[in-house]
Design an enzyme around this catalytic site. Structure first.
Site, PDB file in Angstrom:
ATOM      1  N   LYS A  13     -45.038 -31.244   4.588  1.00 26.75           N
ATOM      2  CA  LYS A  13     -45.723 -30.052   5.327  1.00 26.75           C
ATOM      3  C   LYS A  13     -46.403 -30.444   6.630  1.00 26.75           C
ATOM      4  CE  LYS A  13     -46.268 -28.254   0.488  1.00 26.75           C
ATOM      5  NZ  LYS A  13     -47.201 -27.710  -0.258  1.00 26.75           N
ATOM      6  N   GLU A  99     -45.032 -21.103   1.105  1.00 26.25           N
ATOM      7  CA  GLU A  99     -45.804 -21.089   2.304  1.00 26.25           C
ATOM      8  C   GLU A  99     -45.094 -20.256   3.212  1.00 26.25           C
ATOM      9  OE1 GLU A  99     -46.617 -25.132   2.225  1.00 26.25           O
ATOM     10  OE2 GLU A  99     -47.408 -25.151   0.367  1.00 26.25           O
ATOM     11  N   GLY A 175     -49.807 -27.326  -4.755  1.00 21.48           N
ATOM     12  CA  GLY A 175     -51.264 -27.844  -4.109  1.00 21.48           C
ATOM     13  C   GLY A 175     -52.531 -27.658  -5.087  1.00 21.48           C
ATOM     14  N   SER A 215     -47.470 -29.654  -7.447  1.00 17.87           N
ATOM     15  CA  SER A 215     -48.410 -31.002  -8.336  1.00 17.87           C
ATOM     16  C   SER A 215     -47.652 -31.886  -8.836  1.00 17.87           C
ATOM     17  CB  SER A 215     -49.525 -30.105  -9.239  1.00 17.87           C
ATOM     18  OG  SER A 215     -50.135 -29.357  -8.341  1.00 17.87           O
TER      19      SER A 215
HETATM   20  P1  13P Z   1     -47.649 -30.281  -3.930  1.00 14.89           P
HETATM   21  O1  13P Z   1     -46.835 -31.323  -4.772  1.00 14.89           O
HETATM   22  O2  13P Z   1     -48.764 -30.609  -3.094  1.00 14.89           O
HETATM   23  O3  13P Z   1     -48.311 -29.209  -5.127  1.00 14.89           O
HETATM   24  O4  13P Z   1     -46.602 -29.441  -3.101  1.00 14.89           O
HETATM   25  C1  13P Z   1     -45.448 -28.768  -3.709  1.00 14.89           C
HETATM   26  C2  13P Z   1     -44.729 -28.399  -2.820  1.00 14.89           C
HETATM   27  O5  13P Z   1     -45.049 -27.137  -2.174  1.00 14.89           O
HETATM   28  C3  13P Z   1     -43.666 -29.021  -2.145  1.00 14.89           C
HETATM   29  O6  13P Z   1     -42.446 -28.366  -1.468  1.00 14.89           O
END
Ligand code: 13P
Length: 252
Positions: A13, A99, A175, A215
């Site tokens: 990200k 996102e 997240g 997660s």
């Molecule tokens: P997290 O593992 O931080 O929840 O993020 C997952 C994600 O969006 C991977 O593309």
């Protein structure tokens, strides 16, 4: 475990400076261990892309972009084209991350054009789908995901989509620390595979890797990966910590 080669992918990200990216790759590749012979992919931000690709040369780590524009070049301020992504060393691209859909307004139609552009340039697509909590509670999970697959992959033949990777990322699990239960993940993954078999062919459905994201942690990866239709993980937060990501790569 299935016969499909597992994939462990890290989506960085909007994290990491160049120095942090380099340190993370160093932490991952030093005494690299890959017990499951998983395909390992990292998706840094654009500023670190070329550097990370350079550092990953000769290692077993492949590099992805987190998105890609649908044109090869032009007046599209801030965007990065598949030509540029490849030039910087990417072999894969994530498309349709939640996102991108919710923050940047990527619609099914836009994502469909991005998939076309990526395929045109030989980038392997990691196509993300997933429902919101509201949609899950309204029992719309499978119809939402089917709609995202229909829209994003519209117009391509099975031949064109060969090698496609799908990532199921429930929006409510991204997240939040709230992971889908292994059963919830398996249920949706099996439904995606069934959809692929109906739309394309059974062989295509059986060959397509479907990753779970949301997660994923060193502490829950084993039970998630134990599900029959879970072929890998797309990891956010924990992919930024070398020891955690190494443990995820070496899931049991
Ligand atoms: P997290 O593992 O931080 O929840 O993020 C997952 C994600 O969006 C991977 O593309």
């Amino acid at each position: 475990m299935t016969k499909r080669t597992p994939i462990i992918a890290g989506n960085w990200k909007m994290h990491n400076t160049l120095a942090e990216s380099a340190a993370l790759i160093e932490g991952l590749t030093k005494n690299f261990e890959n017990k499951q012979n998983a395909e390992v992919i990292v998706a840094p931000s654009y500023t670190s892309l070329a550097k990370v690709a350079e550092l990953c040369k000769g290692t077993a780590i492949e590099v992805a972009t987190q998105d890609v524009h649908w044109e090869d070049k032009g007046a599209f301020t801030s965007a990065v084209s598949p030509v540029q992504a490849k030039d910087a060393g990417a072999t894969h691209t994530i498309i349709g991350h939640s996102e991108r859909r919710s923050v940047f307004g990527d619609t099914d139609e836009i994502l469909n054009k991005k998939v076309a552009a990526a395929l045109r340039h030989g980038l392997t697509v990691i196509f993300c789908v997933g429902e919101t909590l509201e949609e899950r509670e309204a029992n719309k999970t499978l119809s939402v995901i089917e709609g995202q697959l229909e829209g994003g992959l519209k117009g391509f033949t099975e031949e064109q989509l060969k090698g496609l990777i799908i990532a199921y990322e429930p929006v409510w699990a991204i997240g939040t620390g709230k992971t889908a239960t292994p059963q919830q993940a398996q249920e949706v993954h099996a439904a995606i595979r069934k959809y692929l078999a109906g739309k394309y062919s059974d062989a295509f459905a059986q060959a397509t890797r479907i990753l779970y994201g949301g997660s994923v942690k060193d502490s829950n990866v084993d039970e998630i990966m134990a599900q029959e239709d879970v072929d890998g993980a797309l990891v956010g937060g924990q992919s930024l910590i070398a020891e955690k990501f190494r443990r995820i790569i070496n899931f049991n």
